[in-house]
Scaffold this motif. Structure first.
Motif, PDB file in Angstrom:
ATOM      1  N   GLN A  96       2.827   3.611   1.476  1.00 21.92           N
ATOM      2  CA  GLN A  96       3.441   2.290   1.324  1.00 21.92           C
ATOM      3  C   GLN A  96       2.469   1.279   0.721  1.00 21.92           C
ATOM      4  O   GLN A  96       2.849   0.495  -0.161  1.00 21.92           O
ATOM      5  CB  GLN A  96       3.935   1.782   2.689  1.00 21.92           C
ATOM      6  N   THR A  99       1.124   2.445  -3.038  1.00 19.83           N
ATOM      7  CA  THR A  99       2.068   2.278  -4.148  1.00 19.83           C
ATOM      8  C   THR A  99       2.455   0.813  -4.355  1.00 19.83           C
ATOM      9  O   THR A  99       3.269   0.519  -5.229  1.00 19.83           O
ATOM     10  CB  THR A  99       3.348   3.090  -3.902  1.00 19.83           C
ATOM     11  N   ARG A 101       4.179  -1.065  -2.365  1.00 18.44           N
ATOM     12  CA  ARG A 101       5.421  -1.470  -1.697  1.00 18.44           C
ATOM     13  C   ARG A 101       5.137  -2.446  -0.553  1.00 18.44           C
ATOM     14  O   ARG A 101       5.915  -3.334  -0.275  1.00 18.44           O
ATOM     15  CB  ARG A 101       6.165  -0.231  -1.182  1.00 18.44           C
ATOM     16  N   LEU A 104       5.363  -6.503   1.440  1.00 16.26           N
ATOM     17  CA  LEU A 104       6.571  -6.781   0.675  1.00 16.26           C
ATOM     18  C   LEU A 104       6.423  -8.058  -0.152  1.00 16.26           C
ATOM     19  O   LEU A 104       5.868  -9.048   0.319  1.00 16.26           O
ATOM     20  CB  LEU A 104       7.770  -6.935   1.607  1.00 16.26           C
ATOM     21  N   GLN A 110      15.238  -2.651  -0.599  1.00 12.53           N
ATOM     22  CA  GLN A 110      14.133  -1.719  -0.404  1.00 12.53           C
ATOM     23  C   GLN A 110      12.861  -2.302  -1.010  1.00 12.53           C
ATOM     24  O   GLN A 110      12.911  -3.213  -1.840  1.00 12.53           O
ATOM     25  CB  GLN A 110      14.431  -0.364  -1.035  1.00 12.53           C
ATOM     26  N   GLY A 111      11.728  -1.784  -0.550  1.00 10.75           N
ATOM     27  CA  GLY A 111      10.445  -2.259  -1.049  1.00 10.75           C
ATOM     28  C   GLY A 111      10.258  -1.877  -2.513  1.00 10.75           C
ATOM     29  O   GLY A 111      10.503  -0.738  -2.904  1.00 10.75           O
ATOM     30  N   MET A 112       9.829  -2.830  -3.311  1.00 11.46           N
ATOM     31  CA  MET A 112       9.659  -2.597  -4.735  1.00 11.46           C
ATOM     32  C   MET A 112       8.229  -2.158  -5.043  1.00 11.46           C
ATOM     33  O   MET A 112       7.268  -2.625  -4.429  1.00 11.46           O
ATOM     34  CB  MET A 112       9.978  -3.875  -5.517  1.00 11.46           C
ATOM     35  N   ILE A 113       8.109  -1.259  -6.018  1.00 10.88           N
ATOM     36  CA  ILE A 113       6.790  -0.812  -6.462  1.00 10.88           C
ATOM     37  C   ILE A 113       6.134  -1.933  -7.260  1.00 10.88           C
ATOM     38  O   ILE A 113       6.764  -2.537  -8.129  1.00 10.88           O
ATOM     39  CB  ILE A 113       6.911   0.452  -7.335  1.00 10.88           C
ATOM     40  N   GLN A 201      12.187   4.750   3.289  1.00  8.21           N
ATOM     41  CA  GLN A 201      13.466   4.110   2.979  1.00  8.21           C
ATOM     42  C   GLN A 201      14.626   5.086   3.119  1.00  8.21           C
ATOM     43  O   GLN A 201      14.816   5.645   4.186  1.00  8.21           O
ATOM     44  CB  GLN A 201      13.367   3.438   1.605  1.00  8.21           C
TER      45      GLN A 201
END
Length: 269
Positions: A96, A99, A101, A104, A110-113, A201
């Motif tokens: 997490q 990457t 994510r 946040l 969802q968590g964005m890259i 996720q």
């Protein structure tokens, strides 16, 4: 003759001591020295990190308290803003945070890259602290990440277990409620492995009873093969599948035929 000789010698000597040349040499020397030192020290620091060390855990706890505790609680117990991290293991945190994510950028489906907010060393320290909260999946061993597994077996496993969301070529795809399965091109092998064992996720967890570590290695090898192999059929159109390819032909192919027909008709008139 003597004067000319002195003049030439003086000009040559002055050229060697040009102030800009001296500054350039010093700058180049500092640049290479700094880059070499940074690369060496950074590699050494990460290589020397012991995730079981109490010192590492304590440093990770400080980072966690300053950057993660607002949502996950001081002891990772969770809150109304974020889930509990107890038992998620080092692999989940490494994935997490590594990457980008986490943390946040905003609350969403969802968590964005995004670019990672922490160095690899800091990420490992955070992972060590979270791992100390309770048993969970560990960061995978390097031997499973070398991309030298069985590509054919990996392709079969990927098509059975992953292609319905990530596309058969790992190009990603849409899910429900604004969520999506991200493309897997360019993703580090360690993060692919960690995603399989932690199920971030909407992704299901593939533990070692479902897919063995050797089979996970095969899946990673297949994805790396797909990414590095040149398409013999020409432009891949993002490998999004027959719907995208059919739409492309319908819009551009048929459009070109209509445009050509109109042009020929206009010429004949």
């Amino acid at each position: 003759m003597i004067r000319n000789s002195k003049k030439k010698h003086s000009t040559k000597k002055t050229g060697r001591r040009h102030p800009l040349a001296t500054v350039a040499l010093v700058a180049i020397g500092l640049l290479f020295t700094g880059a070499a030192y940074a690369g060496f020290s950074g590699t050494a620091a990460v290589a020397d990190i012991d995730l079981q060390s109490q010192t590492t855990i304590d440093e990770g706890q400080k980072l966690f308290a300053a950057n993660c505790a607002t949502c996950h609680g001081m002891e990772g117990q969770g809150s109304a803003e974020g889930p509990s991290l107890i038992g998620t293991g080092a692999a989940s945190t490494h994935f997490q945070v590594g990457t980008g994510r986490m943390p946040l950028a905003f609350q969403g489906p969802q968590g964005m890259i995004k670019p990672a907010q922490f160095t690899e060393e800091q990420t490992l320290k955070l992972a060590a602290f979270v791992a100390s909260l309770g048993p969970g999946p560990a960061i995978p061993e390097a031997r499973y990440l070398d991309g030298k597994g069985n590509v054919a077996t990996g392709g079969e496993l990927f098509r059975i277990n992953c292609a319905m969301c990530h596309n058969v070529a790992g190009a990603g795809g849409a899910l429900t409620e604004g969520k999506f399965a991200p493309p897997l091109h360019g993703v580090e092998a360690v993060h692919i492995y960690e995603a399989m064992i932690t199920g971030p996720q909407n992704m299901p967890v593939f533990n070692d009873m479902n897919i063995t570590p050797e089979e996970k290695r095969d899946v990673i090898s297949y994805l790396q093969y797909m990414e590095n192999t040149v398409s013999v059929g020409g432009f891949k159109l993002g490998s999004l599948g027959p719907v995208a390819e059919g739409l492309f032909i319908w819009v551009f192919g048929l459009g070109a035929v209509i445009a050509l027909t109109v042009w020929v008709t206009a010429r004949s008139n």
